[in-house]
Design an enzyme around this catalytic site. Sequence first.
Site, mmCIF file in Angstrom:
data_model
loop_
_atom_site.group_PDB
_atom_site.id
_atom_site.type_symbol
_atom_site.label_atom_id
_atom_site.label_comp_id
_atom_site.label_asym_id
_atom_site.label_seq_id
_atom_site.Cartn_x
_atom_site.Cartn_y
_atom_site.Cartn_z
ATOM 1 N N TYR A 195 -2.529 -0.673 10.143
ATOM 2 C CA TYR A 195 -2.583 -1.013 8.719
ATOM 3 C C TYR A 195 -1.283 -0.596 8.030
ATOM 4 O O TYR A 195 -0.657 -1.385 7.317
ATOM 5 C CB TYR A 195 -3.786 -0.322 8.066
ATOM 6 C CG TYR A 195 -3.915 -0.590 6.583
ATOM 7 C CD1 TYR A 195 -4.505 -1.762 6.118
ATOM 8 C CD2 TYR A 195 -3.445 0.327 5.648
ATOM 9 C CE1 TYR A 195 -4.623 -2.017 4.748
ATOM 10 C CE2 TYR A 195 -3.560 0.094 4.288
ATOM 11 C CZ TYR A 195 -4.153 -1.082 3.840
ATOM 12 O OH TYR A 195 -4.259 -1.324 2.484
ATOM 13 N N SER A 248 0.865 -1.180 0.000
ATOM 14 C CA SER A 248 0.000 0.000 0.000
ATOM 15 C C SER A 248 0.903 1.233 0.000
ATOM 16 O O SER A 248 2.058 1.156 0.449
ATOM 17 C CB SER A 248 -0.868 -0.008 1.258
ATOM 18 O OG SER A 248 -1.489 1.240 1.436
HETATM 19 P P1 NDP Z 1 -11.587 -5.712 0.281
HETATM 20 O O1 NDP Z 1 -11.914 -5.343 1.691
HETATM 21 O O2 NDP Z 1 -12.536 -5.365 -0.791
HETATM 22 O O3 NDP Z 1 -11.257 -7.269 0.198
HETATM 23 C C1 NDP Z 1 -10.440 -7.864 1.168
HETATM 24 C C2 NDP Z 1 -10.597 -9.348 1.095
HETATM 25 O O4 NDP Z 1 -9.849 -9.915 2.194
HETATM 26 C C3 NDP Z 1 -12.044 -9.775 1.267
HETATM 27 O O5 NDP Z 1 -12.329 -10.840 0.401
HETATM 28 C C4 NDP Z 1 -12.095 -10.219 2.723
HETATM 29 O O6 NDP Z 1 -13.049 -11.226 2.993
HETATM 30 C C5 NDP Z 1 -10.698 -10.790 2.901
HETATM 31 N N1 NDP Z 1 -10.381 -10.871 4.312
HETATM 32 C C6 NDP Z 1 -10.380 -9.863 5.206
HETATM 33 N N2 NDP Z 1 -10.125 -10.352 6.427
HETATM 34 C C7 NDP Z 1 -9.955 -11.682 6.300
HETATM 35 C C8 NDP Z 1 -9.711 -12.730 7.211
HETATM 36 N N3 NDP Z 1 -9.625 -12.508 8.513
HETATM 37 N N4 NDP Z 1 -9.586 -13.993 6.738
HETATM 38 C C9 NDP Z 1 -9.719 -14.238 5.414
HETATM 39 N N5 NDP Z 1 -9.969 -13.291 4.499
HETATM 40 C C10 NDP Z 1 -10.100 -12.026 4.944
HETATM 41 O O7 NDP Z 1 -10.167 -5.053 0.016
HETATM 42 P P2 NDP Z 1 -9.379 -4.734 -1.342
HETATM 43 O O8 NDP Z 1 -9.764 -5.671 -2.399
HETATM 44 O O9 NDP Z 1 -9.450 -3.291 -1.544
HETATM 45 O O10 NDP Z 1 -7.891 -5.033 -0.850
HETATM 46 C C11 NDP Z 1 -7.096 -6.074 -1.347
HETATM 47 C C12 NDP Z 1 -5.675 -5.795 -0.957
HETATM 48 O O11 NDP Z 1 -5.225 -4.583 -1.571
HETATM 49 C C13 NDP Z 1 -5.454 -5.604 0.534
HETATM 50 O O12 NDP Z 1 -4.208 -6.190 0.891
HETATM 51 C C14 NDP Z 1 -5.383 -4.102 0.690
HETATM 52 O O13 NDP Z 1 -4.658 -3.732 1.828
HETATM 53 C C15 NDP Z 1 -4.688 -3.720 -0.586
HETATM 54 N N6 NDP Z 1 -4.882 -2.330 -1.004
HETATM 55 C C16 NDP Z 1 -6.093 -1.904 -1.466
HETATM 56 C C17 NDP Z 1 -6.239 -0.605 -1.919
HETATM 57 C C18 NDP Z 1 -7.536 -0.094 -2.467
HETATM 58 O O14 NDP Z 1 -7.618 1.106 -2.795
HETATM 59 N N7 NDP Z 1 -8.564 -0.903 -2.593
HETATM 60 C C19 NDP Z 1 -5.107 0.337 -1.898
HETATM 61 C C20 NDP Z 1 -3.889 -0.215 -1.379
HETATM 62 C C21 NDP Z 1 -3.787 -1.504 -0.962
HETATM 63 P P3 NDP Z 1 -14.620 -10.847 3.153
HETATM 64 O O15 NDP Z 1 -15.065 -10.474 1.775
HETATM 65 O O16 NDP Z 1 -15.204 -12.120 3.618
HETATM 66 O O17 NDP Z 1 -14.689 -9.711 4.112
#
Ligand code: NDP
Length: 252
Positions: free
Chosen positions: A172, A159
């Site tokens: 985070y 990130s």
């Molecule tokens: P989302 O919140 O849309 O998706 C995150 C996913 O991780 C979901 O499928 C969620 O499951 C899963 N998850 C969260 N906690 C757990 C857990 N305890 N066990 C198993 N699975 C889990 O996030 P993004 O798609 O936006 O993010 C994806 C990655 O990109 C992350 O690493 C984030 O930090 C990074 N990122 C995103 C940015 C953005 O602008 N979107 C910018 C910079 C980095 P569930 O659906 O069941 O909640």
Amino acid sequence: MQLSNIPIDYKPRTNLLSGKTILVTGAGDGIGRSAALNYAKYGASVLLLGRTGSKLEAVYDEIENAGGSKPGIIEMDLATAPEDMYTSVAASLGEEFSCLGGILHNAALLGDRRPIESAGYANWQDVMQVNVNAQFLLTQHFLPLLQQAPTASIIFTSSTVGRIGKAYWGAYAVSKFATEGFMQVLASELENTSNIRVNSLNPRATNTAMRRAAYPGENPTTNPAPQDIMPAYLFLMGDDSAGITGKAFDAR
Ligand code: NDP
């Protein structure tokens, strides 16, 4: 930190990931969902790991309906799973698959954003468990299967706040700095001893539930959709990135 670039206008060939089995964490939603669909579209057998079974099943159905290889589902809450669950998941995958061609470490928790002075320890621990400790456990337990593959790729999701610290981003941001450090340590260990490459990828602002939660006042459509940043995810997972390791990338 020196950033590396994805080739401009990168266009993957249709069979880029044929013959590879790839694990995607957080595959039920957001960027992970899109990566799983794309990896399957480009020929991979995808293992969908996440905490919400119904979301994983929906991605499973989408892959099957699009004619992709039958995926696997690993329903696992990375915040609470004990170490022996990683051991048993790795063992059962080892019985089914001869090797693993890649892991996309994508699942993450945003956690509370507040001053360090008032951050809650329980929330801090949850974020570290999902964003850092689970990556360690998955990587360590799946390394033997990755080592069996002719080539393999591990992608850690970073990130912007994991590269330059920013007030109130708390656990985070710290977890994403740890992710970058983990990537560098692992890449250095594996560089001359394996065919596994290890890199980090910052998707940058992308229209997902996490982004909308972090920036509730923002018009979500000003950010690209997950599908728009998939060339970077395909480049780093497929063998077009062979030989590249220990590098930090932006998806766009
Ligand atoms: P989302 O919140 O849309 O998706 C995150 C996913 O991780 C979901 O499928 C969620 O499951 C899963 N998850 C969260 N906690 C757990 C857990 N305890 N066990 C198993 N699975 C889990 O996030 P993004 O798609 O936006 O993010 C994806 C990655 O990109 C992350 O690493 C984030 O930090 C990074 N990122 C995103 C940015 C953005 O602008 N979107 C910018 C910079 C980095 P569930 O659906 O069941 O909640």
